[in-house]
Design an enzyme around this catalytic site. Sequence first.
Site, PDB file in Angstrom:
ATOM      1  N   ARG A  60      11.233  -1.455  10.708  1.00 42.35           N
ATOM      2  CA  ARG A  60      10.249  -0.866  11.687  1.00 42.35           C
ATOM      3  C   ARG A  60       9.878  -1.359  13.404  1.00 42.35           C
ATOM      4  NH1 ARG A  60       4.412   0.119   8.294  1.00 42.35           N
ATOM      5  NH2 ARG A  60       3.905  -1.330  10.265  1.00 42.35           N
ATOM      6  N   LYS A  72       1.128  -1.002  -0.355  1.00 43.14           N
ATOM      7  CA  LYS A  72      -0.078  -0.002   0.448  1.00 43.14           C
ATOM      8  C   LYS A  72       0.660   1.078  -0.044  1.00 43.14           C
ATOM      9  CE  LYS A  72      -2.378  -1.099   3.855  1.00 43.14           C
ATOM     10  NZ  LYS A  72      -1.605  -2.166   4.056  1.00 43.14           N
ATOM     11  N   ARG A 100      -0.949  -9.540  13.086  1.00 41.79           N
ATOM     12  CA  ARG A 100      -1.893  -8.215  12.667  1.00 41.79           C
ATOM     13  C   ARG A 100      -2.217  -8.292  11.509  1.00 41.79           C
ATOM     14  NH1 ARG A 100       4.089  -5.225  10.760  1.00 41.79           N
ATOM     15  NH2 ARG A 100       3.183  -4.108   9.892  1.00 41.79           N
ATOM     16  N   ARG A 118      11.723  -5.856   5.044  1.00 44.56           N
ATOM     17  CA  ARG A 118      11.138  -4.269   4.123  1.00 44.56           C
ATOM     18  C   ARG A 118      12.294  -3.294   5.156  1.00 44.56           C
ATOM     19  NH1 ARG A 118       5.238  -2.204   4.333  1.00 44.56           N
ATOM     20  NH2 ARG A 118       5.512  -2.905   6.845  1.00 44.56           N
ATOM     21  N   ARG A 132     -10.023   0.593   8.956  1.00 45.86           N
ATOM     22  CA  ARG A 132      -9.390  -1.026   9.742  1.00 45.86           C
ATOM     23  C   ARG A 132     -10.261  -0.637   9.908  1.00 45.86           C
ATOM     24  NH1 ARG A 132      -3.977   0.502   8.608  1.00 45.86           N
ATOM     25  NH2 ARG A 132      -2.658  -1.459   9.326  1.00 45.86           N
TER      26      ARG A 132
HETATM   27  P1  AMP Z   1       0.423   0.364   9.044  1.00 51.43           P
HETATM   28  O1  AMP Z   1       1.598   1.171   8.872  1.00 51.43           O
HETATM   29  O2  AMP Z   1      -0.509   0.997   7.843  1.00 51.43           O
HETATM   30  O3  AMP Z   1       1.298  -1.358   8.478  1.00 51.43           O
HETATM   31  O4  AMP Z   1       0.473   0.482  10.564  1.00 51.43           O
HETATM   32  C1  AMP Z   1       1.273   0.046  11.773  1.00 51.43           C
HETATM   33  C2  AMP Z   1       0.356  -0.432  12.913  1.00 51.43           C
HETATM   34  O5  AMP Z   1      -0.302   1.034  13.419  1.00 51.43           O
HETATM   35  C3  AMP Z   1      -0.459  -1.145  13.017  1.00 51.43           C
HETATM   36  O6  AMP Z   1      -0.886  -2.566  13.791  1.00 51.43           O
HETATM   37  C4  AMP Z   1      -1.569  -0.782  13.890  1.00 51.43           C
HETATM   38  O7  AMP Z   1      -1.151  -0.598  15.355  1.00 51.43           O
HETATM   39  C5  AMP Z   1      -1.113   1.251  13.478  1.00 51.43           C
HETATM   40  N1  AMP Z   1      -2.446   1.840  12.604  1.00 51.43           N
HETATM   41  C6  AMP Z   1      -2.347   2.020  11.343  1.00 51.43           C
HETATM   42  N2  AMP Z   1      -3.924   2.238  11.160  1.00 51.43           N
HETATM   43  C7  AMP Z   1      -4.951   1.837  11.715  1.00 51.43           C
HETATM   44  C8  AMP Z   1      -5.772   2.412  11.529  1.00 51.43           C
HETATM   45  N3  AMP Z   1      -6.300   2.466  10.933  1.00 51.43           N
HETATM   46  N4  AMP Z   1      -6.323   1.337  12.934  1.00 51.43           N
HETATM   47  C9  AMP Z   1      -5.775   0.863  13.842  1.00 51.43           C
HETATM   48  N5  AMP Z   1      -4.783   1.171  14.539  1.00 51.43           N
HETATM   49  C10 AMP Z   1      -3.945   1.667  13.615  1.00 51.43           C
END
Ligand code: AMP
Length: 233
Positions: free
Chosen positions: A171, A23, A182, A138, A98
């Site tokens: 990360r 994404k 996740r 990554r 999400r």
């Molecule tokens: P991402 O970078 O999108 O993979 O997000 C990393 C982490 O941030 C996720 O595993 C969640 O803990 C938190 N996170 C990101 N976006 C959301 C969202 N829309 N709702 C809730 N938690 C989020």
Amino acid sequence: MVAEQKAFLPGPVLLMGAPGVGKGTQAKELILRWRIPQISTGDLLRANVASRTELGLAAKQLMDSGKLVPDDLVNQMVEARLAMPDTVSGYILDGYPRTLAQAEWLDLRLSLANDAAPLVAVSIAVEYTQLLRRITGRLTCPTCGSIYNIHLQPPLRAGLCDLDGTPLQRRDDDSEAVFAGRMHAYEVQTAPVVRHYQELGRLVVVDGEAEPEVVSARVEAAVHGLREENREH
Ligand code: AMP
């Protein structure tokens, strides 16, 4: 073609898909093409963690264990970002909504903003073992946000960003152990959001198992197609 591209107003575009589908990589391509901002809730939350805000302190432990941050905290953060003037021609929401509660909040917000084009969503699909490979390989540049993968798209000089030479970072949640959590959160909480937009006729699924440029062309074609279909809404 150039005139057509200029006239195209992307509006709100959701990029959906499991962790590691690409994404962020796709959003970075599309923001250059359409000149609209990427709004990544993951990036916004990581910035809050790094600067130790109240939100960051509340979110860190959940993020480190692969769990979702509570809806009201994320919605408030998105509300503040959507109020910024650079969102007027559209934006790419990466990693949001999400949960169904987030999707309902966003749908309501957009229905109240009567000048906005209807939201369209693209879900990128990649097979599980490939996702794991992408996640565990990554690396990200903390300066410019460029994304690399040690297996699939390594930087020219090991561990350093091609664009600015900054040491690349991994990360905290990009480990095999956290990946399972996740994926679980994705399947239980986010897959229903994909179905929600599918049922509304606002979503196309795109095959994400190809070179990033090939996937970008697919995502772009999907957004154009959805815009055409949803024109009269
Ligand atoms: P991402 O970078 O999108 O993979 O997000 C990393 C982490 O941030 C996720 O595993 C969640 O803990 C938190 N996170 C990101 N976006 C959301 C969202 N829309 N709702 C809730 N938690 C989020």
